[in-house]
Design a protein around this motif. Sequence first.
Motif, PDB file in Angstrom:
ATOM      1  N   TYR A 139      22.139  14.937  33.954  1.00 48.56           N
ATOM      2  CA  TYR A 139      23.148  14.677  34.978  1.00 48.56           C
ATOM      3  C   TYR A 139      22.746  15.299  36.320  1.00 48.56           C
ATOM      4  O   TYR A 139      21.995  16.274  36.372  1.00 48.56           O
ATOM      5  N   LEU A 140      23.288  14.704  37.378  1.00 48.42           N
ATOM      6  CA  LEU A 140      23.133  15.249  38.719  1.00 48.42           C
ATOM      7  C   LEU A 140      24.320  16.152  39.041  1.00 48.42           C
ATOM      8  O   LEU A 140      25.435  15.932  38.579  1.00 48.42           O
TER       9      LEU A 140
ATOM     10  N   PHE B 117      14.739  16.214  41.831  1.00 49.69           N
ATOM     11  CA  PHE B 117      13.709  15.382  41.205  1.00 49.69           C
ATOM     12  C   PHE B 117      14.048  15.254  39.722  1.00 49.69           C
ATOM     13  O   PHE B 117      14.294  16.267  39.053  1.00 49.69           O
ATOM     14  N   ASP B 118      14.086  14.019  39.237  1.00 53.54           N
ATOM     15  CA  ASP B 118      14.474  13.805  37.844  1.00 53.54           C
ATOM     16  C   ASP B 118      13.280  13.506  36.931  1.00 53.54           C
ATOM     17  O   ASP B 118      13.452  13.043  35.806  1.00 53.54           O
TER      18      ASP B 118
ATOM     19  N   ILE C 160      27.626  14.354  38.106  1.00 51.01           N
ATOM     20  CA  ILE C 160      27.572  12.907  38.314  1.00 51.01           C
ATOM     21  C   ILE C 160      26.627  12.256  37.307  1.00 51.01           C
ATOM     22  O   ILE C 160      25.524  12.757  37.057  1.00 51.01           O
ATOM     23  N   ASP C 161      27.055  11.128  36.760  1.00 51.02           N
ATOM     24  CA  ASP C 161      26.190  10.307  35.919  1.00 51.02           C
ATOM     25  C   ASP C 161      25.244   9.524  36.835  1.00 51.02           C
ATOM     26  O   ASP C 161      25.703   8.689  37.626  1.00 51.02           O
ATOM     27  N   PRO C 162      23.924   9.779  36.779  1.00 50.74           N
ATOM     28  CA  PRO C 162      23.004   9.106  37.703  1.00 50.74           C
ATOM     29  C   PRO C 162      22.875   7.610  37.474  1.00 50.74           C
ATOM     30  O   PRO C 162      22.394   6.881  38.339  1.00 50.74           O
TER      31      PRO C 162
ATOM     32  N   THR D 204      25.533   5.531  36.757  1.00 49.37           N
ATOM     33  CA  THR D 204      26.706   4.802  37.238  1.00 49.37           C
ATOM     34  C   THR D 204      27.325   5.376  38.507  1.00 49.37           C
ATOM     35  O   THR D 204      28.108   4.702  39.170  1.00 49.37           O
ATOM     36  N   GLY D 205      27.006   6.628  38.816  1.00 46.34           N
ATOM     37  CA  GLY D 205      27.654   7.293  39.946  1.00 46.34           C
ATOM     38  C   GLY D 205      29.009   7.885  39.607  1.00 46.34           C
ATOM     39  O   GLY D 205      29.680   8.461  40.467  1.00 46.34           O
ATOM     40  N   GLU D 206      29.426   7.765  38.341  1.00 49.41           N
ATOM     41  CA  GLU D 206      30.725   8.298  37.932  1.00 49.41           C
ATOM     42  C   GLU D 206      30.732   9.820  38.016  1.00 49.41           C
ATOM     43  O   GLU D 206      29.785  10.489  37.572  1.00 49.41           O
ATOM     44  N   VAL D 207      31.814  10.362  38.600  1.00 54.25           N
ATOM     45  CA  VAL D 207      31.996  11.812  38.652  1.00 54.25           C
ATOM     46  C   VAL D 207      32.621  12.258  37.330  1.00 54.25           C
ATOM     47  O   VAL D 207      33.720  11.844  36.974  1.00 54.25           O
ATOM     48  N   LEU D 208      31.919  13.119  36.602  1.00 52.02           N
ATOM     49  CA  LEU D 208      32.329  13.523  35.264  1.00 52.02           C
ATOM     50  C   LEU D 208      33.119  14.824  35.266  1.00 52.02           C
ATOM     51  O   LEU D 208      33.922  15.057  34.367  1.00 52.02           O
TER      52      LEU D 208
END
Length: 216
Positions: free
Chosen positions: A67-68, A26-27, A79-81, A83-87
């Motif tokens: 971040y997720l 939950f964000d 993960i950047d919520p 964009t979905g980019e894996v950081l």
Amino acid sequence: MKHTVAEIIREYGPFPGVDNVHGVSFDGRRVWMATGTTLDAFDPDSGEVLTSLNVAADAGTAFDGEYLFQIAEAVIRKIDPRTGEVLATIPAPGDGGDSGLAWSEGSLWVGQHSGRKIHQIDPETGTVLRTIESDRFVTGVTWVDGELWHGTWENDESDVRRIDPSTGEVLERLDLPQGIGVSGLECDGGDRFFCGGGDSPIVRSIRRPRRTESAT
């Protein structure tokens, strides 16, 4: 130990195209759910799916305020919520046997399912900092107001339990009806726990009991 029946407040779903719900988080506005191949977010008021990220998501999910973090197989991805980019990627402590995931006070907390453990790990390296033993299969994990809760699911029985983070002693238990599994677990910071429905396309909210005794 305080022992009561869980009060189910609401069921969300079934969600289109979703077969299973693994981790939940939950964000502050949206509930995130790991569906295996995507990480989806829905509005807990309307139940409407708002966002879907194409990332592997077959176990626990956590949110650190920005971040997720998502477990898939033997790794945890940051993960950047937006964009979905894996950081970043770190190893998961259970090497593929991991379940729940939570964020608290700068650490990730990882459930190890059949290993019946919860590990506190460094979010930068994956190094295990401490381990708490459980007497049941561990599914979702969540912290709220200094309380550590985790889900269990074993022999077709599930509960959500509050444990002493120092000793692992079970302090409180909420039993789900027979046949209802709990996979992911997250508190909204108030009166609701969100529980992944495991092998069903459902997320349930159950009421978080308020403690009347002084905090320990």
